[in-house]
Design a protein around this motif. Sequence first.
Motif, mmCIF file in Angstrom:
data_model
loop_
_atom_site.group_PDB
_atom_site.id
_atom_site.type_symbol
_atom_site.label_atom_id
_atom_site.label_comp_id
_atom_site.label_asym_id
_atom_site.label_seq_id
_atom_site.Cartn_x
_atom_site.Cartn_y
_atom_site.Cartn_z
ATOM 1 N N ILE A 1 0.851 -1.180 0.000
ATOM 2 C CA ILE A 1 0.000 0.000 0.000
ATOM 3 C C ILE A 1 0.892 1.238 0.000
ATOM 4 N N TYR A 2 0.669 2.135 -0.935
ATOM 5 C CA TYR A 2 1.397 3.402 -0.980
ATOM 6 C C TYR A 2 0.456 4.527 -0.581
ATOM 7 N N VAL A 3 0.997 5.475 0.181
ATOM 8 C CA VAL A 3 0.246 6.674 0.547
ATOM 9 C C VAL A 3 0.978 7.878 -0.015
ATOM 10 N N ASP A 4 0.305 8.620 -0.882
ATOM 11 C CA ASP A 4 0.826 9.853 -1.471
ATOM 12 C C ASP A 4 2.221 9.679 -2.083
ATOM 13 N N PRO A 5 2.382 8.733 -3.023
ATOM 14 C CA PRO A 5 3.707 8.545 -3.622
ATOM 15 C C PRO A 5 4.082 9.687 -4.569
ATOM 16 N N VAL B 1 2.056 7.163 -9.728
ATOM 17 C CA VAL B 1 1.001 6.161 -9.585
ATOM 18 C C VAL B 1 1.011 5.210 -10.775
ATOM 19 N N GLU B 2 1.148 5.757 -11.957
ATOM 20 C CA GLU B 2 1.199 4.937 -13.170
ATOM 21 C C GLU B 2 2.370 3.959 -13.120
ATOM 22 N N ALA B 3 3.519 4.432 -12.646
ATOM 23 C CA ALA B 3 4.696 3.577 -12.572
ATOM 24 C C ALA B 3 4.509 2.455 -11.554
ATOM 25 N N LEU B 4 3.749 2.720 -10.505
ATOM 26 C CA LEU B 4 3.569 1.739 -9.436
ATOM 27 C C LEU B 4 2.557 0.658 -9.777
ATOM 28 N N ASN B 5 1.508 1.015 -10.508
ATOM 29 C CA ASN B 5 0.475 0.000 -10.762
ATOM 30 C C ASN B 5 0.125 -0.189 -12.233
ATOM 31 N N GLY B 6 0.722 0.630 -13.110
ATOM 32 C CA GLY B 6 0.498 0.449 -14.534
ATOM 33 C C GLY B 6 -0.849 0.936 -15.040
ATOM 34 N N THR B 7 -1.678 1.459 -14.156
ATOM 35 C CA THR B 7 -3.021 1.889 -14.549
ATOM 36 C C THR B 7 -3.286 3.353 -14.253
ATOM 37 N N ILE C 1 12.827 9.693 -7.294
ATOM 38 C CA ILE C 1 12.572 8.287 -6.970
ATOM 39 C C ILE C 1 12.144 7.564 -8.241
ATOM 40 N N ASP C 2 12.788 6.446 -8.521
ATOM 41 C CA ASP C 2 12.403 5.626 -9.669
ATOM 42 C C ASP C 2 11.296 4.681 -9.213
ATOM 43 N N TRP C 3 10.080 5.142 -9.294
ATOM 44 C CA TRP C 3 8.955 4.375 -8.765
ATOM 45 C C TRP C 3 8.767 3.051 -9.503
ATOM 46 N N ALA C 4 9.187 2.992 -10.737
ATOM 47 C CA ALA C 4 9.042 1.750 -11.504
ATOM 48 C C ALA C 4 9.893 0.630 -10.926
ATOM 49 N N GLN C 5 10.902 0.983 -10.146
ATOM 50 C CA GLN C 5 11.769 -0.029 -9.541
ATOM 51 C C GLN C 5 11.308 -0.445 -8.145
ATOM 52 N N GLU C 6 10.289 0.198 -7.628
ATOM 53 C CA GLU C 6 9.769 -0.138 -6.299
ATOM 54 C C GLU C 6 8.755 -1.277 -6.413
ATOM 55 N N PRO C 7 8.481 -1.988 -5.315
ATOM 56 C CA PRO C 7 7.473 -3.055 -5.366
ATOM 57 C C PRO C 7 6.151 -2.545 -5.924
ATOM 58 N N LYS C 8 5.518 -3.324 -6.755
ATOM 59 C CA LYS C 8 4.283 -2.894 -7.405
ATOM 60 C C LYS C 8 3.168 -2.692 -6.379
#
Length: 238
Positions: A62-66, A97-103, A71-78
Amino acid sequence: MKNKIFAASAALLSLVGCAGKKAVEPASNYPQDVITAKDGTEITLTFYAHASIAVEALGYQIYVDPVGENIDWAQEPKADLVLVSHDHFDHYDAAAVEALNGTGEFLKMKPGETAEPVEGIKVEAVPAYNISEGHLDFHPQERGDAGYIITIGGTRIYVAGDTEDNDDVLALKDIDVAFLPVNQPYTMTVEQCARVVEAIRPAVFYPYHFGGTDVPTDIDALVEAVGDITDIRVRPLE
């Protein structure tokens, strides 16, 4: 740009999937604390920057306000779930947000709403707003900004968003872990933050959302003010 905002309903279930554990991705390289919930569940807290944190438990991320351009969010856990407190640039970043969940999908709840995305995880939205003269336009109550209480294994983690020591915040009960904002002029002063800690008495308190303005936050004074009340843990959240 069109934001994709989920209602606190069945749509949330489609974002995180069905109840139950899943494989956990490699941990982030950012600083982390591991706490144990009241029922023995391990909860990992990851500290990114300013107001951006992650909560991992039961195999869910769960991410809050990423937010964070470095920060390379695409490299963080999905992400299984992204919570957004409000749409200020230091709390909502569509690219992150897009980098974290693809949507690009995220959950932005209104104060008073609750959701149970998976078994064992409950999310409550609570009010976040300013009350000081001259600061009301930053986070007006009528806009409906939110903080979140995430309950896992009986442990209640409060991530306050941008708020001051208003009556709704002071009335919160049974908070085990609190992330409280403390920077000026947008959120709480050291004195206001100490007042909240005194009122809600979390077992663990993380100051967050400090720095980044022309008015420095006196973290040493905050530690002195609340050190006898709570376990204050200062992490790199400037």
